[in-house]
Design a protein around this motif. Structure first.
Motif, PDB file in Angstrom:
ATOM      1  N   ALA A  85     -16.510 -52.141  35.667  1.00  0.00           N
ATOM      2  CA  ALA A  85     -14.850 -51.835  37.059  1.00  0.00           C
ATOM      3  C   ALA A  85     -15.270 -51.605  37.657  1.00  0.00           C
ATOM      4  O   ALA A  85     -16.738 -51.769  37.902  1.00  0.00           O
ATOM      5  CB  ALA A  85     -14.587 -50.776  36.603  1.00  0.00           C
ATOM      6  N   ILE A  86     -14.267 -52.226  38.821  1.00  0.00           N
ATOM      7  CA  ILE A  86     -14.986 -52.697  39.857  1.00  0.00           C
ATOM      8  C   ILE A  86     -13.999 -51.979  40.852  1.00  0.00           C
ATOM      9  O   ILE A  86     -13.208 -50.522  40.763  1.00  0.00           O
ATOM     10  CB  ILE A  86     -14.299 -53.631  41.068  1.00  0.00           C
ATOM     11  N   GLU A  87     -15.210 -50.615  41.281  1.00  0.00           N
ATOM     12  CA  GLU A  87     -14.536 -48.210  41.876  1.00  0.00           C
ATOM     13  C   GLU A  87     -14.410 -48.921  43.391  1.00  0.00           C
ATOM     14  O   GLU A  87     -14.655 -49.620  44.518  1.00  0.00           O
ATOM     15  CB  GLU A  87     -15.286 -47.765  41.597  1.00  0.00           C
ATOM     16  N   ILE A  88     -12.914 -48.783  43.664  1.00  0.00           N
ATOM     17  CA  ILE A  88     -12.621 -48.436  45.142  1.00  0.00           C
ATOM     18  C   ILE A  88     -12.019 -47.494  45.261  1.00  0.00           C
ATOM     19  O   ILE A  88     -10.330 -46.666  44.896  1.00  0.00           O
ATOM     20  CB  ILE A  88     -10.867 -49.462  45.011  1.00  0.00           C
ATOM     21  N   ASP A  89     -12.213 -45.967  46.190  1.00  0.00           N
ATOM     22  CA  ASP A  89     -11.846 -45.110  46.595  1.00  0.00           C
ATOM     23  C   ASP A  89     -10.844 -45.455  47.773  1.00  0.00           C
ATOM     24  O   ASP A  89     -10.812 -46.354  48.960  1.00  0.00           O
ATOM     25  CB  ASP A  89     -13.033 -44.844  47.084  1.00  0.00           C
ATOM     26  N   THR A  90      -9.695 -44.876  48.071  1.00  0.00           N
ATOM     27  CA  THR A  90      -8.839 -44.774  48.473  1.00  0.00           C
ATOM     28  C   THR A  90      -8.420 -43.716  49.164  1.00  0.00           C
ATOM     29  O   THR A  90      -7.431 -43.844  50.672  1.00  0.00           O
ATOM     30  CB  THR A  90      -7.253 -45.634  47.809  1.00  0.00           C
ATOM     31  N   THR A  91      -9.242 -42.840  49.443  1.00  0.00           N
ATOM     32  CA  THR A  91      -9.559 -41.767  50.450  1.00  0.00           C
ATOM     33  C   THR A  91      -8.830 -41.719  51.769  1.00  0.00           C
ATOM     34  O   THR A  91      -8.089 -41.295  52.717  1.00  0.00           O
ATOM     35  CB  THR A  91     -10.558 -40.920  49.973  1.00  0.00           C
ATOM     36  N   HIS A  92      -9.273 -43.356  52.029  1.00  0.00           N
ATOM     37  CA  HIS A  92      -9.701 -42.879  53.525  1.00  0.00           C
ATOM     38  C   HIS A  92      -8.738 -44.666  54.098  1.00  0.00           C
ATOM     39  O   HIS A  92      -8.794 -45.152  54.716  1.00  0.00           O
ATOM     40  CB  HIS A  92     -11.153 -43.090  54.538  1.00  0.00           C
ATOM     41  N   LEU A  93      -8.113 -45.566  52.908  1.00  0.00           N
ATOM     42  CA  LEU A  93      -6.870 -46.529  53.313  1.00  0.00           C
ATOM     43  C   LEU A  93      -5.791 -45.555  53.154  1.00  0.00           C
ATOM     44  O   LEU A  93      -4.808 -45.159  52.643  1.00  0.00           O
ATOM     45  CB  LEU A  93      -6.991 -47.181  52.062  1.00  0.00           C
TER      46      LEU A  93
ATOM     47  N   ILE B  96      -3.839 -66.051  28.702  1.00  0.00           N
ATOM     48  CA  ILE B  96      -3.702 -64.905  29.032  1.00  0.00           C
ATOM     49  C   ILE B  96      -4.606 -64.163  29.727  1.00  0.00           C
ATOM     50  O   ILE B  96      -5.665 -64.062  29.324  1.00  0.00           O
ATOM     51  CB  ILE B  96      -2.794 -64.566  28.340  1.00  0.00           C
ATOM     52  N   ILE B  97      -4.065 -63.263  31.234  1.00  0.00           N
ATOM     53  CA  ILE B  97      -5.130 -63.160  31.502  1.00  0.00           C
ATOM     54  C   ILE B  97      -4.629 -61.515  31.422  1.00  0.00           C
ATOM     55  O   ILE B  97      -3.551 -61.167  31.259  1.00  0.00           O
ATOM     56  CB  ILE B  97      -4.617 -62.927  32.702  1.00  0.00           C
ATOM     57  N   ASN B  98      -5.511 -60.440  31.211  1.00  0.00           N
ATOM     58  CA  ASN B  98      -5.366 -58.872  31.797  1.00  0.00           C
ATOM     59  C   ASN B  98      -5.906 -58.196  32.740  1.00  0.00           C
ATOM     60  O   ASN B  98      -7.125 -58.868  33.088  1.00  0.00           O
ATOM     61  CB  ASN B  98      -5.714 -58.150  30.070  1.00  0.00           C
ATOM     62  N   ILE B  99      -4.763 -57.588  33.105  1.00  0.00           N
ATOM     63  CA  ILE B  99      -5.649 -56.980  34.944  1.00  0.00           C
ATOM     64  C   ILE B  99      -5.776 -55.059  33.857  1.00  0.00           C
ATOM     65  O   ILE B  99      -4.769 -54.488  34.213  1.00  0.00           O
ATOM     66  CB  ILE B  99      -5.204 -56.814  35.672  1.00  0.00           C
ATOM     67  N   ALA B 100      -6.590 -54.676  34.202  1.00  0.00           N
ATOM     68  CA  ALA B 100      -6.629 -53.633  33.909  1.00  0.00           C
ATOM     69  C   ALA B 100      -6.937 -51.666  35.223  1.00  0.00           C
ATOM     70  O   ALA B 100      -8.123 -52.596  35.861  1.00  0.00           O
ATOM     71  CB  ALA B 100      -7.799 -52.535  32.400  1.00  0.00           C
ATOM     72  N   ILE B 101      -5.755 -51.246  35.612  1.00  0.00           N
ATOM     73  CA  ILE B 101      -5.722 -50.340  36.240  1.00  0.00           C
ATOM     74  C   ILE B 101      -6.028 -49.018  36.002  1.00  0.00           C
ATOM     75  O   ILE B 101      -5.197 -48.280  35.233  1.00  0.00           O
ATOM     76  CB  ILE B 101      -5.194 -50.671  37.245  1.00  0.00           C
ATOM     77  N   ASP B 102      -7.295 -48.513  36.369  1.00  0.00           N
ATOM     78  CA  ASP B 102      -7.455 -46.743  36.029  1.00  0.00           C
ATOM     79  C   ASP B 102      -7.438 -45.865  36.785  1.00  0.00           C
ATOM     80  O   ASP B 102      -8.273 -46.200  38.099  1.00  0.00           O
ATOM     81  CB  ASP B 102      -8.930 -46.813  34.655  1.00  0.00           C
ATOM     82  N   GLY B 103      -7.549 -44.894  36.758  1.00  0.00           N
ATOM     83  CA  GLY B 103      -7.400 -43.290  38.279  1.00  0.00           C
ATOM     84  C   GLY B 103      -6.946 -42.476  37.439  1.00  0.00           C
ATOM     85  O   GLY B 103      -6.151 -42.090  37.183  1.00  0.00           O
ATOM     86  N   PRO B 104      -7.523 -41.302  38.319  1.00  0.00           N
ATOM     87  CA  PRO B 104      -6.668 -40.294  38.252  1.00  0.00           C
ATOM     88  C   PRO B 104      -5.016 -39.909  38.471  1.00  0.00           C
ATOM     89  O   PRO B 104      -4.757 -41.104  39.242  1.00  0.00           O
ATOM     90  CB  PRO B 104      -7.828 -39.716  39.162  1.00  0.00           C
ATOM     91  N   ALA B 105      -4.643 -38.900  38.031  1.00  0.00           N
ATOM     92  CA  ALA B 105      -3.130 -39.245  39.303  1.00  0.00           C
ATOM     93  C   ALA B 105      -3.005 -39.175  39.986  1.00  0.00           C
ATOM     94  O   ALA B 105      -4.204 -38.641  40.726  1.00  0.00           O
ATOM     95  CB  ALA B 105      -2.699 -37.544  38.502  1.00  0.00           C
ATOM     96  N   GLY B 106      -2.428 -39.642  41.152  1.00  0.00           N
ATOM     97  CA  GLY B 106      -1.986 -39.940  42.880  1.00  0.00           C
ATOM     98  C   GLY B 106      -3.129 -41.088  42.958  1.00  0.00           C
ATOM     99  O   GLY B 106      -3.120 -40.383  44.562  1.00  0.00           O
ATOM    100  N   ALA B 107      -3.577 -41.577  42.235  1.00  0.00           N
ATOM    101  CA  ALA B 107      -4.808 -41.981  42.625  1.00  0.00           C
ATOM    102  C   ALA B 107      -4.217 -43.981  43.541  1.00  0.00           C
ATOM    103  O   ALA B 107      -4.199 -44.484  44.733  1.00  0.00           O
ATOM    104  CB  ALA B 107      -5.895 -42.692  42.569  1.00  0.00           C
ATOM    105  N   GLY B 108      -2.789 -43.940  43.043  1.00  0.00           N
ATOM    106  CA  GLY B 108      -2.000 -45.171  43.894  1.00  0.00           C
ATOM    107  C   GLY B 108      -1.770 -45.999  42.771  1.00  0.00           C
ATOM    108  O   GLY B 108      -1.816 -47.107  43.006  1.00  0.00           O
TER     109      GLY B 108
ATOM    110  N   PHE C  92     -11.330 -49.301  38.641  1.00  0.00           N
ATOM    111  CA  PHE C  92     -10.789 -48.123  38.924  1.00  0.00           C
ATOM    112  C   PHE C  92     -10.908 -47.635  40.280  1.00  0.00           C
ATOM    113  O   PHE C  92     -11.397 -47.211  41.377  1.00  0.00           O
ATOM    114  CB  PHE C  92     -12.136 -47.676  38.363  1.00  0.00           C
ATOM    115  N   LEU C  93      -9.982 -46.985  40.659  1.00  0.00           N
ATOM    116  CA  LEU C  93      -8.724 -46.227  41.881  1.00  0.00           C
ATOM    117  C   LEU C  93      -8.923 -45.085  41.535  1.00  0.00           C
ATOM    118  O   LEU C  93      -9.234 -44.061  40.683  1.00  0.00           O
ATOM    119  CB  LEU C  93      -7.659 -46.569  41.634  1.00  0.00           C
ATOM    120  N   THR C  94     -10.132 -44.535  42.855  1.00  0.00           N
ATOM    121  CA  THR C  94      -9.997 -43.327  43.656  1.00  0.00           C
ATOM    122  C   THR C  94      -9.618 -42.586  44.455  1.00  0.00           C
ATOM    123  O   THR C  94      -9.428 -43.365  45.528  1.00  0.00           O
ATOM    124  CB  THR C  94     -11.214 -42.836  43.304  1.00  0.00           C
ATOM    125  N   ALA C  95      -9.604 -41.116  45.126  1.00  0.00           N
ATOM    126  CA  ALA C  95      -9.331 -40.540  45.777  1.00  0.00           C
ATOM    127  C   ALA C  95      -9.466 -39.900  45.745  1.00  0.00           C
ATOM    128  O   ALA C  95      -9.812 -38.961  44.702  1.00  0.00           O
ATOM    129  CB  ALA C  95      -7.946 -41.110  47.006  1.00  0.00           C
TER     130      ALA C  95
END
Ligand code: DC
Length: 226
Positions: free
Chosen positions: A197-205, A3-15, A144-147
């Protein structure tokens, strides 16, 4: 199979939800939108004359709330006491109410048990605010998704306008800032990046670029642990 668990966190609207759905499709894992669970609680309270800011009011209704998430053809349907509330829980009023009920320990505890049980039974992509840091601390992959907040507000505005909601950019931005503060400063399980967590900033993506970046990070991580 493991069993693999993938957690994706971040603020509202980060995608988070769009990206999580894509990852779950690609990996053939179940997608669990924990925000929808908090939204369902808020919707129940609001539609029964309760006050989402009052723990007494919310807790008095908690035992009457039964939430079920079902996935069909990649879409998630949210059932509240057997009724499909999927579209009813996406209004700005419910967003704010969800952030409020998310500060109440009894609500978090009830949903935490459900979330952990689901993730212990099958491979999941679970998105939220505290999944990597609190709900699934042993998840094999944590993103961890941010923007930037203005970008997140612009994206959310486009979604709401498309659904026919009559809202302005300033209203959405105000709501984002309120939720960022409320979700990050609450005493229990606040929004925060887990150390691993691996942080990914999607501001410019763009959205496709964000999806690609997360897919790559997930696959690289899974390769390493296999
Ligand atoms: O992801 P979302 O915007 O649908 O979440 C709505 C609210 O629910 C969010 O502002 C805070 C709360 N929430 C939470 O407290 N913990 C989670 N794991 C997910 C959402």
């Amino acid at each position: 199979m493991k069993i693999i668990n993938i957690a994706i966190d971040g603020p509202a609207g980060a995608g988070k939800s769009t990206i999580s759905k894509e990852i779950s499709k690609e990996m053939h894992y179940l997608y669990i939108d924990t925000g929808a669970m908090f939204r369902a609680v808020a919707y129940y309270v609001l539609s029964h004359g309760g006050d989402t800011e009052s723990s007494k009011s919310v807790n008095s209704m908690l035992d009457d709330i039964d939430i079920d998430l079902r996935q069909k053809d990649g879409a998630i349907t949210v059932y509240l006491n057997g009724e499909d509330v999927s579209s009813l829980i996406r209004t700005p009023e419910v967003s704010r109410g969800a952030s409020d009920v998310g500060t109440i320990p009894e609500v978090r505890e009830k949903l935490l048990q459900m979330q952990r049980k689901i993730a212990s039974e099958q491979s999941v992509v679970m998105d939220g605010r505290d999944i990597g840091s609190h709900v699934l601390p042993n998840a094999q992959v944590k993103i961890f998704l941010t923007a930037d907040v203005a970008i997140r507000a612009r994206r959310r505005l486009a979604e709401l306008v498309q659904k026919g909601e009559n809202v302005t950019f300033d209203e959405v931005l105000k709501d984002m800032k309120f939720r960022d503060k409320n979700d990050s400063e609450r005493a229990i399980a606040p929004l925060c990046k887990a150390d691993d967590a691996i942080e990914i900033d999607t501001t410019h993506l763009t959205l496709p670029q964000s999806i690609e970046a997360v897919k790559k990070a997930v696959k690289d991580k899974i390769k390493k642990i296999k």
